[in-house]
Design a protein around this motif. Sequence first.
Motif, PDB file in Angstrom:
ATOM      1  N   ASN A  81       0.843  -1.196   0.000  1.00  0.00           N
ATOM      2  CA  ASN A  81       0.000   0.000   0.000  1.00  0.00           C
ATOM      3  C   ASN A  81       0.880   1.248   0.000  1.00  0.00           C
ATOM      4  OD1 ASN A  81      -2.208   1.686   0.024  1.00  0.00           O
ATOM      5  ND2 ASN A  81      -2.650   1.402   2.209  1.00  0.00           N
ATOM      6  N   LEU A  82       1.730   1.327  -1.012  1.00  0.00           N
ATOM      7  CA  LEU A  82       2.655   2.456  -1.142  1.00  0.00           C
ATOM      8  C   LEU A  82       2.924   2.725  -2.614  1.00  0.00           C
ATOM      9  CD1 LEU A  82       5.520   0.920  -1.957  1.00  0.00           C
ATOM     10  CD2 LEU A  82       5.590   0.467   0.480  1.00  0.00           C
ATOM     11  N   HIS A  83       3.565   3.842  -2.872  1.00  0.00           N
ATOM     12  CA  HIS A  83       4.026   4.197  -4.215  1.00  0.00           C
ATOM     13  C   HIS A  83       5.545   4.261  -4.165  1.00  0.00           C
ATOM     14  CE1 HIS A  83      -0.162   5.188  -4.831  1.00  0.00           C
ATOM     15  NE2 HIS A  83      -0.095   6.115  -3.887  1.00  0.00           N
ATOM     16  N   ALA A  84       6.203   3.763  -5.179  1.00  0.00           N
ATOM     17  CA  ALA A  84       7.661   3.664  -5.163  1.00  0.00           C
ATOM     18  C   ALA A  84       8.290   4.525  -6.255  1.00  0.00           C
ATOM     19  CB  ALA A  84       8.100   2.211  -5.354  1.00  0.00           C
ATOM     20  N   ALA A  85       9.315   5.272  -5.854  1.00  0.00           N
ATOM     21  CA  ALA A  85      10.231   5.905  -6.803  1.00  0.00           C
ATOM     22  C   ALA A  85      11.518   5.090  -6.702  1.00  0.00           C
ATOM     23  CB  ALA A  85      10.465   7.365  -6.451  1.00  0.00           C
ATOM     24  N   THR A  86      11.687   4.127  -7.586  1.00  0.00           N
ATOM     25  CA  THR A  86      12.752   3.138  -7.449  1.00  0.00           C
ATOM     26  C   THR A  86      14.122   3.678  -7.833  1.00  0.00           C
ATOM     27  OG1 THR A  86      12.524   2.270  -9.706  1.00  0.00           O
ATOM     28  CG2 THR A  86      11.093   1.310  -7.971  1.00  0.00           C
ATOM     29  N   MET A  87      14.185   4.790  -8.569  1.00  0.00           N
ATOM     30  CA  MET A  87      15.428   5.361  -9.090  1.00  0.00           C
ATOM     31  C   MET A  87      16.109   4.413 -10.087  1.00  0.00           C
ATOM     32  SD  MET A  87      15.464   8.281  -7.676  1.00  0.00           S
ATOM     33  CE  MET A  87      14.014   8.715  -6.739  1.00  0.00           C
ATOM     34  N   ALA A  88      15.313   3.515 -10.674  1.00  0.00           N
ATOM     35  CA  ALA A  88      15.866   2.542 -11.613  1.00  0.00           C
ATOM     36  C   ALA A  88      16.093   3.135 -13.000  1.00  0.00           C
ATOM     37  CB  ALA A  88      14.941   1.331 -11.720  1.00  0.00           C
ATOM     38  N   ASP A  89      15.545   4.312 -13.251  1.00  0.00           N
ATOM     39  CA  ASP A  89      15.791   4.977 -14.539  1.00  0.00           C
ATOM     40  C   ASP A  89      15.754   6.479 -14.315  1.00  0.00           C
ATOM     41  OD1 ASP A  89      13.036   5.947 -14.720  1.00  0.00           O
ATOM     42  OD2 ASP A  89      12.489   3.935 -15.340  1.00  0.00           O
ATOM     43  N   ASP A  90      16.072   7.234 -15.350  1.00  0.00           N
ATOM     44  CA  ASP A  90      16.177   8.685 -15.200  1.00  0.00           C
ATOM     45  C   ASP A  90      14.826   9.369 -15.032  1.00  0.00           C
ATOM     46  OD1 ASP A  90      18.887   8.468 -15.323  1.00  0.00           O
ATOM     47  OD2 ASP A  90      19.056   9.003 -17.438  1.00  0.00           O
ATOM     48  N   ALA A  91      13.747   8.623 -15.161  1.00  0.00           N
ATOM     49  CA  ALA A  91      12.412   9.161 -14.902  1.00  0.00           C
ATOM     50  C   ALA A  91      11.935   8.756 -13.505  1.00  0.00           C
ATOM     51  CB  ALA A  91      11.432   8.674 -15.964  1.00  0.00           C
ATOM     52  N   LEU A  92      12.848   8.357 -12.659  1.00  0.00           N
ATOM     53  CA  LEU A  92      12.639   8.005 -11.251  1.00  0.00           C
ATOM     54  C   LEU A  92      12.071   6.614 -11.040  1.00  0.00           C
ATOM     55  CD1 LEU A  92      11.314  11.354  -9.707  1.00  0.00           C
ATOM     56  CD2 LEU A  92      13.667  10.571 -10.016  1.00  0.00           C
ATOM     57  N   GLY A  93      11.739   5.905 -12.101  1.00  0.00           N
ATOM     58  CA  GLY A  93      11.279   4.526 -11.945  1.00  0.00           C
ATOM     59  C   GLY A  93      10.028   4.408 -11.107  1.00  0.00           C
TER      60      GLY A  93
END
Length: 396
Positions: free
Chosen positions: A8-20
Amino acid sequence: MFDAVWTNLHAATMADDALGIIEDAAIAVNGDTIAWVGPRAALPGPGAVTHDMGGAWVLPGLVDCHTHLVFGSDRAAEYEMRLAGATYEELSRAGGGILSTVRATRAADEATLLEAALPRLDGLLAEGVTTVEIKSGYGLDSANEAKQLRVARELGRRRAVTIVTSLLAAHAVPPEYAGRRADYARHVAETIIPEVAAEGLADAVDAFADSIGFTNEETGWVFAAAARAGLPVKLHADQLTDQDGAAFSAAHGALSADHLERSNAAGLAEMARAGTVAVLLPGATFTLRETAHPDVPAMRAAGVRMAVSTDMNPGSSPARSLLLMTNMACALFRMTVAEALLGVTRHAAAALGLHDRGVLAVGRRADMAFYRINRPADLVYWMGTNPCIGRVVGGA
C-alpha cells in the motif's frame, strides 16, 4: 514466504532517469536484501511480517556522500565577518577558515567530538538518510586525523546508518608546516596515509586541490600513497579556481570530483569517460554567495553522473538538511527534480563506490525511506519541512 513485505505504497525506485515510478507498489525483503519490487497486484507471496504504509511514497534510503560532520566548535563569528565583506580566501590566509576549526578539533577529545556530532547526524537520519560519508581534515596530523575517523566509525555503531570515511589530511597546511606546503603534502603521503590505513580507519582518501589547497603535483603524491594503501580517491576540485581538477580526478580514476564550480567542459567530458561522479554542493555556493556555478548543461551533455550533498561543515556549508540541498540544487544550478533525487540516491551511492544501494531493485540492500507526500517532487519543492515517516536500514 518473504521475511517482510511493505505494501500500500508508491515507489520511486530510481531505476531509470524518470525516477522509476511504480504506483500502488509492494516491496518484499529477505534479510537485508530486496527480494521483490513491483505492482502490489503482482506480489508473488506473503511476508512473515506485512507493513501497510497507507499510501506513502518510498525511495531508496538517501545518501549524503560529502560531509565534514565531525569537528570541534563552529565558525558563526566568521560567518558574520563574511557578511561584512571578508572573502573565503582572505579568511583562510589570515589564519581563520579551516585552520580555526583545526585548532578546535585538535583541542577536543573523542567524547566531545562524538557528543557534538550525534545531533548533526540525527538530523540527516530524520530526513531518510541511511548512508553518510564523513571526512577528516581538521586534524592535519596522524593522531588527530585518526581521532576524527574513530569518532566517525563510532557514529556508525551508535546509530542505524552506514558510515563511509574519507581521510582528508590534504585539506590545508597545518601551522607547524606554515610556508612548507610541499613538505606537508609529502608528510601526508609518506606518514599520515600509511599510519591511518594501517588502523583500517579510512575507506577512501580525499584532497583539496585549489589555490588555497594543494597543487595537482602535490595531490598526485597523495593519490599515489592512497593507491599503495589500496584506497580509492576523491577530490575537492575547481572550487575557487580552474586547476583542471576535473580532468585530473578522471586521470586518477577518482570515485568523485566534488564542487566543480569552475571546471572546464573538456575536464567534465574526461570525468564522464572515466566514470567519475560529479558531487555538487549547493550549500557552499549559497553560503559563500558564489556567482560561479557548476556547468550542469555540460555535465548533462557529456553524460556525467551528478550527485548532490550537504558538504556539512562549520565554515562554507553549515547545512544540516539533505532535502534542502535538493531544492538548492534545482534553484541555483537548474537541475531537474529527477536529477536532484537521483543525486541523493543512485548517483550519491556511486560517488562512494557503493553499488549495492541507491536503487530499489532485486538484490540491492534494503535501505528505504518513506514519505507522506503526494509526489516525489514534493521532497524538492517544499523548504523547511520534513515529511519522512520512517526508514528501513538493512531490512530492519
